[in-house]
Design a protein around this motif. Structure first.
Motif, mmCIF file in Angstrom:
data_model
loop_
_atom_site.group_PDB
_atom_site.id
_atom_site.type_symbol
_atom_site.label_atom_id
_atom_site.label_comp_id
_atom_site.label_asym_id
_atom_site.label_seq_id
_atom_site.Cartn_x
_atom_site.Cartn_y
_atom_site.Cartn_z
ATOM 1 N N PRO A 75 19.869 -4.248 29.293
ATOM 2 C CA PRO A 75 18.347 -3.930 29.169
ATOM 3 C C PRO A 75 17.863 -2.833 28.752
ATOM 4 O O PRO A 75 18.626 -1.441 29.200
ATOM 5 C CB PRO A 75 18.071 -4.375 30.386
ATOM 6 N N LYS A 76 16.972 -2.584 27.736
ATOM 7 C CA LYS A 76 16.788 -1.378 27.420
ATOM 8 C C LYS A 76 15.556 -0.676 28.470
ATOM 9 O O LYS A 76 14.969 -1.342 29.277
ATOM 10 C CB LYS A 76 15.989 -1.426 26.241
ATOM 11 N N PRO A 77 15.798 0.676 28.529
ATOM 12 C CA PRO A 77 14.757 1.067 29.697
ATOM 13 C C PRO A 77 13.287 0.723 29.585
ATOM 14 O O PRO A 77 12.603 0.544 30.464
ATOM 15 C CB PRO A 77 14.857 2.737 29.553
ATOM 16 N N SER A 78 12.928 0.549 28.474
ATOM 17 C CA SER A 78 11.337 0.056 28.196
ATOM 18 C C SER A 78 11.115 -1.265 28.805
ATOM 19 O O SER A 78 10.137 -1.483 28.975
ATOM 20 C CB SER A 78 10.872 0.286 26.978
ATOM 21 N N GLU A 79 12.259 -2.202 28.641
ATOM 22 C CA GLU A 79 12.228 -3.552 28.973
ATOM 23 C C GLU A 79 11.895 -3.405 30.711
ATOM 24 O O GLU A 79 11.347 -4.463 31.238
ATOM 25 C CB GLU A 79 12.998 -4.301 28.601
ATOM 26 N N VAL A 80 12.843 -2.828 31.225
ATOM 27 C CA VAL A 80 12.945 -2.630 32.683
ATOM 28 C C VAL A 80 11.507 -2.038 33.367
ATOM 29 O O VAL A 80 11.013 -2.535 34.271
ATOM 30 C CB VAL A 80 14.029 -1.589 33.093
ATOM 31 N N TYR A 81 11.043 -0.891 32.514
ATOM 32 C CA TYR A 81 9.964 -0.428 33.108
ATOM 33 C C TYR A 81 8.895 -1.427 32.945
ATOM 34 O O TYR A 81 7.942 -1.662 34.009
ATOM 35 C CB TYR A 81 9.450 0.861 32.520
ATOM 36 N N GLY A 82 8.730 -2.012 31.884
ATOM 37 C CA GLY A 82 7.652 -3.174 31.648
ATOM 38 C C GLY A 82 7.671 -4.328 32.775
ATOM 39 O O GLY A 82 6.794 -4.657 33.320
#
Length: 173
Positions: free
Chosen positions: A53-60
Motif C-alpha cells: 500500500p502507498k502511504p496516502s492509502e494508509v493515511y486515508g
C-alpha cells in the motif's frame, strides 16, 4: 481415518489442483494472455518495490476509520441519557450543551469565513474603469514577426491590444 478422506469422484486434472498461494499465482500467470507490446522495461527489483500500500492509502484508511469511530462516540455521548452513562460507569464527560454548541459554532465559522473570503476578493479587485484590468507588469506589446527568420517559426507570446479586440467584437463603428 486419514485426512483428507478419499473421494469417490474422479480426481481433477493436476493442472487445476492448487495447494499453495505460489501455485495459485503461477497458475494465474500461465492462464493470462501474454502481450508482447508494449515491451516490459521494468526490472525485477522494480516490480518487487511496486507492491504494497502507498502511504496516502494508509493515511486515508486510518483517517476514515478514525472519523467513523469519532462520529459514533460523539453520537453515543450526545444521545445517551446521563443516568445511562453513569450506570455504565462513565462519570467524566463534557456537558450536553457542547453537543449542540460545537457544531453550531463550526457552521457559523464556515459561513463567516466564506463571506470574509468573498469580501476580500471584492476589495482586492480593481474597479472596471481601472487600466489595471487591461495592462499589468507582464503585458507585452505584439512585435512584428518576420517570416524570413527560420529560427523562430512560432511568434512570441504577446497580448492582443484592446483596440484589436474591440475591432473584432464590434467591428468598425
Amino acid at each position: 481415518m486419514e485426512w483428507p478422506p478419499p473421494s469417490t469422484s474422479p480426481s481433477p486434472s493436476p493442472s487445476l489442483v492448487v495447494r499453495s498461494p505460489r501455485q495459485t499465482v503461477s497458475l494465474i500467470r500461465n492462464r493470462r494472455p501474454h502481450r508482447d507490446w508494449p515491451p516490459c522495461t521494468r526490472s525485477s527489483s522494480f516490480a518487487a518495490r511496486d507492491h504494497g500500500p502507498k502511504p496516502s492509502e494508509v493515511y486515508g484508511f486510518v483517517g476514515s476509520i478514525t472519523t467513523v469511530i469519532a462520529t459514533a462516540v460523539y453520537l453515543a455521548w450526545a444521545y445517551t441519557p446521563e443516568p445511562v452513562l453513569r450506570s455504565v460507569g462513565i462519570t467524566y464527560y463534557p456537558s450536553k450543551y457542547w453537543a449542540l454548541a460545537v457544531p453550531s459554532f463550526l457552521i457559523v465559522a464556515v459561513v463567516l469565513s466564506m463571506g470574509i473570503y468573498m469580501g476580500l476578493n471584492f476589495v482586492a479587485t480593481p474597479p472596471p474603469t481601472s487600466c489595471g484590468t487591461i495592462f499589468d507588469e507582464n503585458s507585452g506589446e505584439r512585435t512584428t514577426f518576420s517570416p524570413a527568420i527560420e529560427e523562430m517559426p512560432i511568434e512570441p507570446i504577446s497580448d492582443i491590444s484592446i483596440d484589436q479586440i474591440n475591432n473584432l467584437m464590434f467591428g468598425d463603428r
